[in-house]
Write a protein that holds these residues in place. Structure first.
Motif, PDB file in Angstrom:
ATOM      1  N   LEU A 174       1.015  -1.086  -0.170  1.00  0.00           N
ATOM      2  CA  LEU A 174       0.081  -0.254  -0.383  1.00  0.00           C
ATOM      3  C   LEU A 174       0.789   1.465   0.275  1.00  0.00           C
ATOM      4  O   LEU A 174       1.863   1.352   0.816  1.00  0.00           O
ATOM      5  N   ILE A 175       0.425   2.228  -0.898  1.00  0.00           N
ATOM      6  CA  ILE A 175       1.500   3.244  -1.282  1.00  0.00           C
ATOM      7  C   ILE A 175       0.250   4.569  -0.911  1.00  0.00           C
ATOM      8  O   ILE A 175       0.409   5.543  -2.177  1.00  0.00           O
ATOM      9  N   PRO A 176       0.200   5.244  -0.205  1.00  0.00           N
ATOM     10  CA  PRO A 176      -0.634   6.448  -0.372  1.00  0.00           C
ATOM     11  C   PRO A 176       0.188   7.150  -0.204  1.00  0.00           C
ATOM     12  O   PRO A 176       1.160   7.366   1.253  1.00  0.00           O
ATOM     13  N   LEU A 177      -0.028   8.781  -1.484  1.00  0.00           N
ATOM     14  CA  LEU A 177       0.673   9.888  -0.825  1.00  0.00           C
ATOM     15  C   LEU A 177      -0.350  11.263  -0.560  1.00  0.00           C
ATOM     16  O   LEU A 177      -1.747  10.847  -1.299  1.00  0.00           O
ATOM     17  N   SER A 178      -0.427  11.402   0.113  1.00  0.00           N
ATOM     18  CA  SER A 178      -0.396  12.760   1.455  1.00  0.00           C
ATOM     19  C   SER A 178      -2.375  12.942   0.603  1.00  0.00           C
ATOM     20  O   SER A 178      -2.715  13.172   1.051  1.00  0.00           O
ATOM     21  N   PRO A 216       3.383  -4.379   3.383  1.00  0.00           N
ATOM     22  CA  PRO A 216       4.061  -3.865   3.421  1.00  0.00           C
ATOM     23  C   PRO A 216       3.298  -2.201   3.192  1.00  0.00           C
ATOM     24  O   PRO A 216       2.864  -2.114   2.004  1.00  0.00           O
ATOM     25  N   ILE A 217       3.912  -1.367   3.840  1.00  0.00           N
ATOM     26  CA  ILE A 217       2.841   0.120   3.666  1.00  0.00           C
ATOM     27  C   ILE A 217       4.238   1.097   3.449  1.00  0.00           C
ATOM     28  O   ILE A 217       4.934   1.770   4.343  1.00  0.00           O
ATOM     29  N   LEU A 218       4.191   1.997   2.084  1.00  0.00           N
ATOM     30  CA  LEU A 218       4.587   3.242   2.598  1.00  0.00           C
ATOM     31  C   LEU A 218       3.316   4.679   2.512  1.00  0.00           C
ATOM     32  O   LEU A 218       2.833   4.930   0.851  1.00  0.00           O
ATOM     33  N   LEU A 219       3.977   5.472   3.453  1.00  0.00           N
ATOM     34  CA  LEU A 219       2.751   6.529   3.048  1.00  0.00           C
ATOM     35  C   LEU A 219       4.135   7.893   3.209  1.00  0.00           C
ATOM     36  O   LEU A 219       5.396   8.294   3.130  1.00  0.00           O
ATOM     37  N   ILE A 220       3.797   8.490   2.196  1.00  0.00           N
ATOM     38  CA  ILE A 220       4.449   9.766   1.508  1.00  0.00           C
ATOM     39  C   ILE A 220       3.648  11.023   1.515  1.00  0.00           C
ATOM     40  O   ILE A 220       2.712  10.741   1.092  1.00  0.00           O
ATOM     41  N   THR A 221       4.224  11.930   1.916  1.00  0.00           N
ATOM     42  CA  THR A 221       3.621  13.556   2.001  1.00  0.00           C
ATOM     43  C   THR A 221       4.187  14.546   1.102  1.00  0.00           C
ATOM     44  O   THR A 221       5.411  14.668   1.622  1.00  0.00           O
ATOM     45  N   GLY A 222       3.678  15.399   0.917  1.00  0.00           N
ATOM     46  CA  GLY A 222       4.653  17.095   0.756  1.00  0.00           C
ATOM     47  C   GLY A 222       5.121  17.673   1.800  1.00  0.00           C
ATOM     48  O   GLY A 222       4.947  16.835   2.924  1.00  0.00           O
ATOM     49  N   ALA A 236       1.864  11.086   9.902  1.00  0.00           N
ATOM     50  CA  ALA A 236       2.921  10.669  10.662  1.00  0.00           C
ATOM     51  C   ALA A 236       2.517   9.857  12.012  1.00  0.00           C
ATOM     52  O   ALA A 236       3.035   8.790  12.186  1.00  0.00           O
ATOM     53  N   TYR A 237       1.310  10.058  12.439  1.00  0.00           N
ATOM     54  CA  TYR A 237       0.606   9.505  13.431  1.00  0.00           C
ATOM     55  C   TYR A 237       0.471   8.137  13.039  1.00  0.00           C
ATOM     56  O   TYR A 237       0.518   7.339  13.533  1.00  0.00           O
ATOM     57  N   PHE A 238      -0.666   7.802  12.084  1.00  0.00           N
ATOM     58  CA  PHE A 238      -0.557   6.522  11.264  1.00  0.00           C
ATOM     59  C   PHE A 238       0.471   5.939  11.076  1.00  0.00           C
ATOM     60  O   PHE A 238       0.578   4.960  11.737  1.00  0.00           O
ATOM     61  N   ALA A 239       1.432   6.396  10.950  1.00  0.00           N
ATOM     62  CA  ALA A 239       2.492   5.443  10.460  1.00  0.00           C
ATOM     63  C   ALA A 239       3.084   4.835  11.938  1.00  0.00           C
ATOM     64  O   ALA A 239       2.864   3.473  12.133  1.00  0.00           O
ATOM     65  N   LEU A 252       7.438   5.814   6.266  1.00  0.00           N
ATOM     66  CA  LEU A 252       6.658   7.263   5.580  1.00  0.00           C
ATOM     67  C   LEU A 252       8.068   8.198   5.436  1.00  0.00           C
ATOM     68  O   LEU A 252       8.950   8.215   6.315  1.00  0.00           O
ATOM     69  N   ARG A 253       7.747   9.256   4.557  1.00  0.00           N
ATOM     70  CA  ARG A 253       8.606  10.065   3.403  1.00  0.00           C
ATOM     71  C   ARG A 253       8.003  11.031   3.152  1.00  0.00           C
ATOM     72  O   ARG A 253       6.595  11.582   3.497  1.00  0.00           O
ATOM     73  N   GLU A 254       8.906  12.598   4.723  1.00  0.00           N
ATOM     74  CA  GLU A 254       8.374  13.273   3.569  1.00  0.00           C
ATOM     75  C   GLU A 254       8.565  14.322   2.418  1.00  0.00           C
ATOM     76  O   GLU A 254      10.341  14.436   3.302  1.00  0.00           O
ATOM     77  N   LEU A 255       8.282  14.834   1.988  1.00  0.00           N
ATOM     78  CA  LEU A 255       9.109  15.679   0.914  1.00  0.00           C
ATOM     79  C   LEU A 255       9.234  17.134   0.689  1.00  0.00           C
ATOM     80  O   LEU A 255       8.451  18.284   0.394  1.00  0.00           O
ATOM     81  N   LYS A 256      10.544  17.409   1.315  1.00  0.00           N
ATOM     82  CA  LYS A 256      10.622  18.691   1.647  1.00  0.00           C
ATOM     83  C   LYS A 256      10.848  19.791   0.848  1.00  0.00           C
ATOM     84  O   LYS A 256      10.822  19.511  -0.424  1.00  0.00           O
ATOM     85  N   GLY A 257       9.889  20.549   0.826  1.00  0.00           N
ATOM     86  CA  GLY A 257       9.954  22.099  -0.339  1.00  0.00           C
ATOM     87  C   GLY A 257       8.169  21.324  -1.046  1.00  0.00           C
ATOM     88  O   GLY A 257       8.987  22.521  -1.731  1.00  0.00           O
ATOM     89  N   PHE A 258       7.945  20.796  -1.087  1.00  0.00           N
ATOM     90  CA  PHE A 258       6.884  20.390  -2.560  1.00  0.00           C
ATOM     91  C   PHE A 258       5.744  20.154  -1.917  1.00  0.00           C
ATOM     92  O   PHE A 258       5.703  19.765  -0.144  1.00  0.00           O
ATOM     93  N   ASP A 259       4.679  21.327  -1.588  1.00  0.00           N
ATOM     94  CA  ASP A 259       3.206  21.464  -1.728  1.00  0.00           C
ATOM     95  C   ASP A 259       2.522  20.211  -2.183  1.00  0.00           C
ATOM     96  O   ASP A 259       2.828  18.828  -2.291  1.00  0.00           O
ATOM     97  N   HIS A 260       1.161  19.909  -1.645  1.00  0.00           N
ATOM     98  CA  HIS A 260      -0.034  19.370  -1.604  1.00  0.00           C
ATOM     99  C   HIS A 260       0.212  18.137  -3.464  1.00  0.00           C
ATOM    100  O   HIS A 260       0.618  17.880  -3.749  1.00  0.00           O
ATOM    101  N   SER A 261      -0.200  19.365  -4.206  1.00  0.00           N
ATOM    102  CA  SER A 261       0.127  18.319  -5.564  1.00  0.00           C
ATOM    103  C   SER A 261       1.165  18.352  -6.316  1.00  0.00           C
ATOM    104  O   SER A 261       1.530  17.594  -6.848  1.00  0.00           O
TER     105      SER A 261
END
Length: 293
Positions: A174-178, A216-222, A236-239, A252-261
């Motif tokens: 599972l790989i949910p993005l934002s 396995p689960i990968l969570l990615i956000t901006g 972060a709490y979900f993870a 859990l991965r946070e993409l620094k400098g990128f907004d939601h879209s």
């Protein structure tokens, strides 16, 4: 010629950065099956109109006609109220096969129907991907924004896939993005609840962290300072709670400098890398040898 290590992507609607069908079909040895009714025929005109997908798939790999490739089911964003068939450009650049699909949208249907349509499309892929040369045991589920929410709900709340005689453990990852981890804002809107009011109930992925087994689960956000309100913190709490519940394969991965879209483009390579890593880990030595020969 498409490489043997190839991915099929089922895209349910629109994403932030997308390519045209013509760009996809420029790839060699790619075939297209259009307008597939993933729920079959129905007396409901809305089902007949929207519960359909286009499937872009490799005709054969290395000429043997038996690709046995992994699959990513991609679910679109749009707040559960918008979206149309389109293809993530990042996947096209990586020479992947793609399917795009529509699903019913609020307010014509309740948000729970959107989840059920997503589950129906996933079940169709699990049931039929072997007909196109793919492997039913190597299907990943991913999506952006509302699609990330749908990914988590279909992947954690077993009742949605059970309605289609499938289960979350049929998925390879599972790989949910934002995506929302709390109850989606459109669900709250349907109930007359202010969008700033957090809710965690059965319509929240967080509610289902005790579900087992999970892939396995990968969570990615901006970037947490650029994302939609609280989206990084939710994930972060979900993870954390998934790990507390005993799910060790959670990232859990946070993409620094990128907004939601804007996070979709850099996240695309992370999605593919995760699929490659998990898929390689799950393959037997004989299967790995077959892919590289």
């Amino acid at each position: 010629m498409l490489s043997r290590n190839l991915f099929l992507v089922v895209s349910l609607g629109v994403v932030s950065i997308h390519a045209t069908a013509e760009e996809v079909t420029q790839s060699s040895r790619t075939s297209v099956a259009r307008n597939i009714a993933y729920r079959g025929d129905s007396d409901d005109p809305l089902v007949n109109q929207l519960c359909r997908l286009d499937l872009f798939y490799p005709t054969s790999i290395n000429g043997d006609g038996n690709a046995d490739y992994p699959t990513i089911v991609w679910l679109h964003g749009g707040g559960l109220t918008g979206g149309e068939r389109s293809i993530p450009r990042g996947f096209v650049q990586n020479k992947i096969a793609i399917a795009t699909a529509d699903y019913r949208l609020s307010p014509k249907v309740r948000s729970e129907v959107c989840i059920d349509d997503a589950a129906a499309a996933v079940a169709w892929v699990l049931d039929h991907i072997q007909d196109y040369g793919g492997s039913k045991d190597r299907v990943f589920l991913s999506g952006h924004s509302a699609g990330g929410y749908l990914t988590s709900m279909v992947g954690l709340n077993a009742k949605y896939l059970a309605a289609h005689k499938r289960k979350p453990s049929d998925l390879a990852g599972l790989i949910p993005l934002s995506g929302h981890a709390i109850t989606h804002f459109n669900v709250r809107k349907e109930r007359g609840i202010d969008g700033r009011q957090p809710v965690v109930d059965q319509m929240a992925p967080l509610y289902h962290v005790l579900s087992k087994p999970l892939p396995p689960i990968l969570l990615i956000t901006g970037d947490r300072e650029k994302e939609m309100l609280g989206r990084y913190e939710e994930n972060a709490y979900f993870a954390r709670m998934l790990k507390v519940a005993g799910h060790s394969e959670v990232e859990l991965r946070e993409l620094k400098g990128f907004d939601h879209s804007g996070m979709v483009a850099p996240a695309s390579s992370m999605v593919l890398n995760f699929v490659q890593r998990v898929d390689s880990k799950n393959q037997t030595p004989a299967e790995t040898s077959k892919q590289t020969n």
